[in-house]
Structure formats: C-alpha cells, structure tokens
Design a protein around this motif. Sequence first.
Motif, short mmCIF file in Angstrom:
data_model
loop_
_atom_site.label_atom_id
_atom_site.label_comp_id
_atom_site.label_asym_id
_atom_site.label_seq_id
_atom_site.Cartn_x
_atom_site.Cartn_y
_atom_site.Cartn_z
N GLU A 106 0.83 -1.22 0.00
CA GLU A 106 0.00 0.00 0.00
C GLU A 106 0.86 1.26 0.00
O GLU A 106 0.62 2.19 -0.75
N GLU A 109 2.54 1.71 -3.27
CA GLU A 109 1.56 2.17 -4.26
C GLU A 109 1.30 3.67 -4.11
O GLU A 109 1.32 4.41 -5.08
N VAL A 113 2.07 6.39 -6.91
CA VAL A 113 0.98 7.20 -7.45
C VAL A 113 1.30 8.68 -7.25
O VAL A 113 1.19 9.48 -8.18
N THR A 240 -10.55 -3.51 -16.63
CA THR A 240 -11.63 -3.11 -15.74
C THR A 240 -12.67 -4.23 -15.64
O THR A 240 -13.13 -4.59 -14.56
N SER A 243 -11.15 -7.42 -13.87
CA SER A 243 -11.03 -7.36 -12.41
C SER A 243 -12.40 -7.51 -11.74
O SER A 243 -12.51 -7.97 -10.62
N PRO A 289 -6.95 -7.40 -6.80
CA PRO A 289 -6.70 -7.04 -8.19
C PRO A 289 -5.83 -5.80 -8.36
O PRO A 289 -5.75 -5.24 -9.44
N CYS A 290 -5.19 -5.36 -7.27
CA CYS A 290 -4.46 -4.08 -7.32
C CYS A 290 -3.50 -3.96 -8.50
O CYS A 290 -3.52 -2.97 -9.22
N VAL A 293 -5.55 -3.36 -11.73
CA VAL A 293 -6.31 -2.13 -11.93
C VAL A 293 -5.44 -0.88 -11.82
O VAL A 293 -5.86 0.19 -12.25
N LEU A 294 -4.25 -1.02 -11.28
CA LEU A 294 -3.41 0.17 -11.21
C LEU A 294 -2.44 0.26 -12.38
O LEU A 294 -2.27 1.31 -12.99
N MET A 298 -1.93 3.26 -15.11
CA MET A 298 -0.72 4.00 -14.77
C MET A 298 0.16 4.20 -16.01
O MET A 298 0.69 5.27 -16.24
N PHE A 301 -1.40 6.88 -18.01
CA PHE A 301 -1.27 8.17 -17.34
C PHE A 301 0.14 8.73 -17.55
O PHE A 301 0.32 9.89 -17.92
N ALA B 13 -6.66 2.29 -6.64
CA ALA B 13 -7.29 2.27 -7.96
C ALA B 13 -8.52 1.37 -7.97
O ALA B 13 -9.52 1.67 -8.63
N ASN B 14 -8.44 0.30 -7.21
CA ASN B 14 -9.58 -0.63 -7.19
C ASN B 14 -10.77 -0.02 -6.45
O ASN B 14 -11.92 -0.23 -6.84
N LEU B 17 -12.57 2.11 -8.80
CA LEU B 17 -13.41 1.30 -9.68
C LEU B 17 -14.72 0.92 -8.99
O LEU B 17 -15.80 0.95 -9.58
N ARG B 21 -18.57 1.98 -9.99
CA ARG B 21 -19.69 1.06 -10.24
C ARG B 21 -20.89 1.39 -9.36
O ARG B 21 -22.04 1.32 -9.80
N LEU B 37 -5.92 8.22 -11.10
CA LEU B 37 -4.62 8.88 -11.11
C LEU B 37 -4.76 10.39 -11.29
O LEU B 37 -4.04 11.16 -10.70
#
Lengths: 636, 70
Positions: A106, A109, A113, A240, A243, A289-290, A293-294, A298, A301, B13-14, B17, B21, B37
């Motif tokens: 975490e 991350e 980010v 997307t 996940s 799923p980190c 999905v990142l 990324m 970006f 990020a999750n 998401l 939803r 981001l």
Amino acid sequence: MFKKKIDLLRIGFSLIAVIILLVINILYEDLVINDIYLFKNVVILPISLVFYLLVSYDLYIKSYKQLTRKDFFNEVTLTLIASIAAFAIGEYVEGLAVTLFFQIGEKFEDYAVDKSRESIKSIINLRPDKVTLYNDEIEKVVDPYEVQVGDLFIVKNGERVPIDGIVYKGESSLDTSSMTGESIPKKVKEGQVIISGVINIGSPLIIKSTKEFYDSTMSKMLELVENASSNKAPVEKFITKFSKIYTPIVILLAFLIAIIPPLFFGYNDGAVWSQYIRVGASFLVISCPCALVLSVPMAYFVSLGQASKYKILIKGSNYLDKFRKIFAVVFDKTGTITKGNFVISEVNPTINHTNEELLNLVKYGEYYSTHPIANAILKNEHDSLNKNLLADYKELSGKGIEVTYKDKKLLVGNDKLLQDNDIKFNKASTPFTIIYCAYDGNFIGTITIRDEIKESSKLAIQNMYKNGVSQTYILSGDNKEIVEKVASEAGINNYVSNLLPLDKVNELKKIKDANTNKIVAYVGDGINDAPSLTLSDLGISMGVNGSDLTIESSDAVIMDDDLNKVNYVMKISKKNHIIAIENIVFAIGVKILIMILSLIPNLPITPYIMWFAIFADVGVTVICVLNSLRLLLKKY
Amino acid sequence: MKQIYILKGLDCANCALKLERKLQKIDGVESCQINFLAEKMTIDLNDNAVDKVFTTCKNFEDGVSLKRIK
C-alpha cells in the motif's frame, strides 16, 4: 506527516522482526522444550502476535468501518481473513507477513501514485490555485473557480495568466512559449486579447475576464492533459472488466477450497484442514486485483504526461492508443506542411496602373479579412487606411472578397471570383498563390504570394513512413501547381487541389471509406478545419489558435508547429502498448501460476506457498508499477 | 447534465473502480467515470441524483472529498 513516520517505524520494525523470526523459525521449529511445549508456540507465536497487532491494528479499524458500510469483500478484510487463517493453522510468521507486506505494498503504491502525479504536474505546471481579483481597486485573492465573466484581476511579473481576458489596464510583455511554442515575447497593451497560460514577464497587467476559469484556453488544455473525458483504451476496458469478475471468482474458490476437500478427505484430520486452509488463504491473498487495476491505467497516465512534456496534449487513452495504428495521414497544407507565413513576392499591375494603386486596392479589399494572406498583405497597416471608404463587405468562401470601395465594386480573390463577375483577365500559371484584383469592372492586376515549406515537414513525413504510415494526402483549396509542388517537396504520395472547405470534408470521407477499419488521422492548423478534425478517426491540430472549436474537435493538440511531434506520439503509443500488455500478461500469469502451484500437494515450495502468494499480490504490483514508470525514462 | 469533480482521498485504484460502479447504479446517473490517477470524476446525472452521489462518495471511505469544477 507524523502519522507517516509512525507508519514507517511500525512497518520497519515488523519487517526486521519477520526476518529474524523467519530465520529462528527454520532453525528451531521442531525443538521441544519442557516435554510438551514446542519452541514455535512458546517463542514464535507471542512475538509474531505482538508485531502482528502492531502492524495491523489500523487494518482492523478500516475493515470494521467497511463492514459497517456493508462492503464485505474489500482487500483489507480479505487480507485479515487470510492472516487469521494462517495463525489458525500455526503459520505464525506467515500470518504476520501477509498483513505486513500488504501494508508495504500500500505504502509503495501511494508513493508511486504520488510520484507519477507529481511528475505529470511538474511537466505542465499550469494550474493556478489562486487569482488576485482587482475589482474596485482592492486586491483580493480567490479561488480561480470563483472568478466570473467581467471580473477584473491582476497578473504581476512572473505570474501566469489564469483566465482568458482583455487587457484592461497596463502594458507588458508576455512569454507565450508554454502555450504556442513561440519563443519571442509578445507585447500587449490595453484592449488586446490574452489567452490564459501565458506568463507576464513585464509590469503588472489588469485584465478583464471574458470567460470563466473552466472555459478558458488553459483549462481546456489541462482537461486534455488530465484526461477529463476519461476515454478508456481497449486494454484499460479489458482490465476493468476482468477485475470485476476476477476478484469474486478467486474469493469464492478460496472458500470452496478451504472447506470442501477436507470434508471429503478427512474432516476429522487437523493436518488435512490446515493443508487446504493454507491454500484457501493463499487464494485470498492472490485475489486482490491491485496490480491489474493500477498498472495499466498508470502506463497510460505516464504516457499522456510524457506526451505533454513535448507539448502534445491528448484527450484520452483511447486516442493515444490510436496513434500506434495510424494507417493514413491527411494533411491540411497551409500552416501545417508550410509555414503559413505568406510573403508578397511579385506585384504585377496592368499597363494602366501602378504598383501602389494595385497594392492599395488589395489592402482595402482584405481590410476585414482574417485569412493569413490578408495578414501578409496588410501586416499592421489597418490604422493607415480609412475604413469609412468601405461598405457591403462579403466573403465568398473559396473565392475571395467582394466589397464596395468608394462606391464602386472591388473584387480581391482568385481567378474564379473574376470569372464569376465576367471580368477579362490574363490567367497566370505558377506554383504560387495569385491574388487577382478588379475594380469597377476592370482588371487591375495580380499579386503573387509565396509560402515556404517548413524545414521539419520533410523529415517528419519520412519518419511517419518509418513508423508504419502507408498513405499520406494533402487536401488543399489552392491550385494544382502549388499543391503538387508542396506534396513532392514534402514527400507526400497523394494530393487533391482546388477544394472548397466543404469539398475537403467530402474528400476526407472518401479517403476514410477507402480505408475502412484503418485509422485515418487528420492533421491541420485548426483554422477552418473543425469538421475534418471531427470526421477523421484521429484529429490532430497544430498550434494554439485560441479557438474553442478547434480544441473541442481535436483528439490531440500539438501546441507548437513541429510536425515531427506526431512521430513522438506514435513512438510513445507503441511503447505504452507494449508495457501495458507486459503488465497484464505478467500480473495475470503470475497469479494464475501460483494458484495452480498451491493446488498441487507436496511440491518443494508447498510449505512456503503463502510467501509466493504474497509475492503474487504485492510483488507483482510493485513490479508492474515500476515497469510503467520505465516509460518516463525514454527520451524522444 | 455533465459535471466534472476533483475527487480526492480515495485509497486505491480498485476502490475508485468500486465507487465508479456504485455511482453508476444510482437512479438518475447516466454515466460515471473516475480517473483515479488524475483524481477526477466525470459524471452525467440529473439534478435530483446529486445529493445521492455526494452521500455515496462521502460514505464510501473516510476522507473522500468532492469539489465541482465544471
């Protein structure tokens, strides 16, 4: 700040503890002290538990809060379940490691980010966070969003103009390089229009806003950079969706594996239970799923930020993705392939007229026109002309201008204009732009205007072929000789000349129809080509001409006039795609591989399978993020 | 009506998401996209859904803040 330090200390100490515990656990695991007590239970368990509580108490708080919000399957809760399961089956160090590495992941991350957000911001650090209002001559600092149309604000030396406006008071020089790529400072005085994003490098200016902040040129630009429209690329959409099903399926599998097989193979055998609970716990750890999905967003970006470093703004990931697939490029000629700086090269009056007479008539004819040719002829001589002599100004698209000058009809434009008016004249045939002039029904003469091809155009087009473009076209309203010359000099295969603005769109449509399912890009300077920019699969405009319509109808904006920047984006797009695919294949591959390995009993790695699961979660995320950041290293 | 917000304070990020939803399911929300981001939310919604969107975001995680920019 303080909390961050505490967090780092907690994690640091726990990490050291895990390493020490791991070593002594391996050495003394089976040591029996006092007949019945195992070393493991007397020494390892209490130490692990202490550090476990130290490193995961905040996770419990978080998990509790999420549970009260009816969010049962969040990463935190799943990680905690996995760690409890590990403790339950006697894998104390693993139990601690699961939450510890979750925390490390975490933190990493967050760091990555923040870093990538920062790097993007420093690339185009345009967004102002305050405006100094100057209504009623009192300075008042406010949020840019609060400024309304008509408000006065002050921009001092070194400050960036936050909102589009008109100079209300003051005279100064502006550094416009960040918006237009033009390095020579621009002088401004009262009454002149200023676009936001430029920097005042002279004395203070008081500006009256003509737009709200979010409608200003700079905000529109930022919107492009920050991908406000969030157009996801196919790869992002895939991840997307993936996940969305991935996590629930893996969680379900985790519980099924932990419960069902022991019921069949030995519900009264503790060893069987712990074997399958261990596998289930591993699945839970892997279910996060980190990484997926990142890492993919990324990459996009970072790539969009990388492009903006080169003053190329792209509206969304899907457009960035299209760059690598460009099949045909359609160019506007003037200002795109050529410099667009028109110069008068010849003045040819008929026998009865002088150069001065002809030039004077043409200047009056072009007085109200905003066409680049008018700028070349008039330069800044508007003040020396008497506009009261003019009346009934009419622009005839694709032909020229009809205006009443001193009560008689003046025509300035191309040969078609004179033909339409039944005026006799000698048609010239040269690869340059010819302006015909007629006054009171008589042909007065012609002016030849030259425009040169940009130095960068030829190289840029060669590079496009190297990058996989197969077809190139010029669509132009100029005559065949001019267009043919420019096309051959620049190395463009196809050209269509003598097009009215409406014909250009039809011609583009034909090119698109001939290349269905392939990407047809249109590159123009944004003057009069909004319909083409919209119609093409990828509309690229060059130079900031300040028109909202141009920005809105383009998918990408190249802020200066270097055509070669298209190639930069093609390269960035290709590299980005490779990295995105690498991340997906790697992340999904490792996760599935470790799930399969954990299902096979009695492998050499079976006792350590929890560690592999932790790697499949945190390790993979870290590697994917680092892989994405690799995009920042590449120079173009 | 299309609105754009700066959305800060999301954990990962999750989570973004998941929130996306959730918001998409609200009555009156036509479409919603969150760019984790860029910290931006682009949402197309009816006036009467605005309150629901705000409470959903606020209740989603601690420290989530919304600021409308368009």
